[in-house]
Design an enzyme around this catalytic site. Sequence first.
Site, PDB file in Angstrom:
ATOM      1  N   HIS A 115       0.833  -1.224  -0.119  1.00  0.00           N
ATOM      2  CA  HIS A 115      -0.009   0.137  -0.098  1.00  0.00           C
ATOM      3  C   HIS A 115       0.871   1.394  -0.110  1.00  0.00           C
ATOM      4  O   HIS A 115       0.549   2.364   0.532  1.00  0.00           O
ATOM      5  CB  HIS A 115      -1.062  -0.090   1.348  1.00  0.00           C
ATOM      6  N   THR A 211      -3.676  -8.345  10.946  1.00  0.00           N
ATOM      7  CA  THR A 211      -4.451  -7.794   9.861  1.00  0.00           C
ATOM      8  C   THR A 211      -6.096  -8.343  10.170  1.00  0.00           C
ATOM      9  O   THR A 211      -5.952  -9.362  10.678  1.00  0.00           O
ATOM     10  CB  THR A 211      -3.915  -7.865   8.492  1.00  0.00           C
TER      11      THR A 211
HETATM   12  N1  APR Z   1      -0.969  -7.209  17.490  1.00  0.00           N
HETATM   13  C1  APR Z   1      -1.537  -8.311  16.537  1.00  0.00           C
HETATM   14  N2  APR Z   1      -2.760  -7.922  15.923  1.00  0.00           N
HETATM   15  C2  APR Z   1      -3.045  -6.936  16.597  1.00  0.00           C
HETATM   16  C3  APR Z   1      -2.615  -6.033  17.518  1.00  0.00           C
HETATM   17  C4  APR Z   1      -1.223  -6.472  18.079  1.00  0.00           C
HETATM   18  N3  APR Z   1      -0.908  -5.611  19.065  1.00  0.00           N
HETATM   19  N4  APR Z   1      -3.540  -5.008  17.752  1.00  0.00           N
HETATM   20  C5  APR Z   1      -4.558  -5.210  17.221  1.00  0.00           C
HETATM   21  N5  APR Z   1      -4.402  -6.206  16.287  1.00  0.00           N
HETATM   22  C6  APR Z   1      -5.348  -6.699  15.079  1.00  0.00           C
HETATM   23  C7  APR Z   1      -6.732  -6.271  15.031  1.00  0.00           C
HETATM   24  O1  APR Z   1      -7.471  -7.290  15.886  1.00  0.00           O
HETATM   25  C8  APR Z   1      -7.057  -6.337  13.736  1.00  0.00           C
HETATM   26  O2  APR Z   1      -7.761  -7.286  13.331  1.00  0.00           O
HETATM   27  O3  APR Z   1      -4.955  -6.128  14.130  1.00  0.00           O
HETATM   28  C9  APR Z   1      -5.915  -5.904  12.943  1.00  0.00           C
HETATM   29  C10 APR Z   1      -5.864  -4.441  12.482  1.00  0.00           C
HETATM   30  O4  APR Z   1      -6.710  -4.519  11.275  1.00  0.00           O
HETATM   31  P1  APR Z   1      -7.267  -3.235  10.784  1.00  0.00           P
HETATM   32  O5  APR Z   1      -7.381  -2.134  11.358  1.00  0.00           O
HETATM   33  O6  APR Z   1      -8.405  -3.303   9.638  1.00  0.00           O
HETATM   34  O7  APR Z   1      -5.902  -3.126   9.726  1.00  0.00           O
HETATM   35  P2  APR Z   1      -5.410  -3.860   8.137  1.00  0.00           P
HETATM   36  O8  APR Z   1      -5.805  -5.178   8.217  1.00  0.00           O
HETATM   37  O9  APR Z   1      -3.909  -3.727   8.081  1.00  0.00           O
HETATM   38  O10 APR Z   1      -6.086  -2.892   7.166  1.00  0.00           O
HETATM   39  C11 APR Z   1      -5.875  -3.193   5.747  1.00  0.00           C
HETATM   40  O11 APR Z   1      -6.902  -1.256   5.240  1.00  0.00           O
HETATM   41  O12 APR Z   1      -7.663   1.029   5.736  1.00  0.00           O
HETATM   42  C12 APR Z   1      -6.869   0.218   4.778  1.00  0.00           C
HETATM   43  O13 APR Z   1      -4.924   0.581   3.629  1.00  0.00           O
HETATM   44  C13 APR Z   1      -5.481   0.396   5.012  1.00  0.00           C
HETATM   45  O14 APR Z   1      -3.462  -1.075   4.851  1.00  0.00           O
HETATM   46  C14 APR Z   1      -4.747  -0.816   5.526  1.00  0.00           C
HETATM   47  C15 APR Z   1      -5.803  -1.859   4.692  1.00  0.00           C
END
Ligand code: APR
Length: 268
Positions: A115, A211
């Site tokens: 990204h 994620t």
């Molecule tokens: N360690 C591991 N996992 C964690 C932690 C931690 N300390 N804290 C939170 N999480 C988990 C949450 O439970 C959640 O499932 O990380 C995940 C974060 O999910 P999102 O906020 O949806 O992030 P992501 O999956 O990276 O989003 C994907 O969406 O908004 C767009 O471009 C943006 O790259 C991003 C994409």
Amino acid sequence: MERLVELAKNLDRVVVLTGAGISAESGIPTFRGKDGLWNRYNPTELATFEAFERDPLLVWQWYLWRMHLIANASPNPGHYALARMERLYPSFLLVTQNVDGLHREAGSKNIVELHGNIFEGKCRYCGKHYSEREFAELFPFADKSFLRSVTEQELKERVFPELRRNLPVCKRCGELVGPGVVWFGEELPPAALESALRASSAAELFFSVGTSAVVQPAASLPLVAKRSGAILVEVNPEETPLSARCDFVFRESAASFLPRFVEALSSR
Ligand code: APR
């Protein structure tokens, strides 16, 4: 974890997909978790090309706020553990959805930033890309050392009032330049996606770390690996749509699980 270490020490080809969760313990908010950015802000007003055309000042204020947060954050034990894990495998690829650059700062080398990178620039009008150094020259407010020299309050009180007259203008076409990230509705960098897909379909072991596994096409990578016979591992305190497809699930934070796992792996 013992069983996974037993399996993992006899494998060669590993892919790790990371998301915002791995940077949560560095103080960078996730998008969809508790206090996630998309619970507080509307992505259609901030993270689309249409939003940028409508109100570039608002979009740049939000990205400078995030860049300030990231520039003043440091990698955590989860990032460092993955940099160490990379050195244990002959074929290792780190595919990240994160734009914060903390994996590289922690020493990871073989990285695909699906990204983009928030400290780079991208002109959506003529396609010109600005590296981190080039963008800091074009737009000094985006310079990491500048962002580390001001507080969040100073950013809002001193920088934001100056922003309208100092927005980054493309050297090639004269249009406004946006951040070097992939917005909703935009294509991923083709080379990055292609190498992530290729490595996932050849992987013997695939980790999905921090994620929510809902954003495509990144969310398909673990399934591509699974279909090719890889062992699928999820590290996430919360359940995701991917959990049921995994061979191993660790309901833990990245910074607590990864250092322990890599320590156990390297002591074998
Ligand atoms: N360690 C591991 N996992 C964690 C932690 C931690 N300390 N804290 C939170 N999480 C988990 C949450 O439970 C959640 O499932 O990380 C995940 C974060 O999910 P999102 O906020 O949806 O992030 P992501 O999956 O990276 O989003 C994907 O969406 O908004 C767009 O471009 C943006 O790259 C991003 C994409």
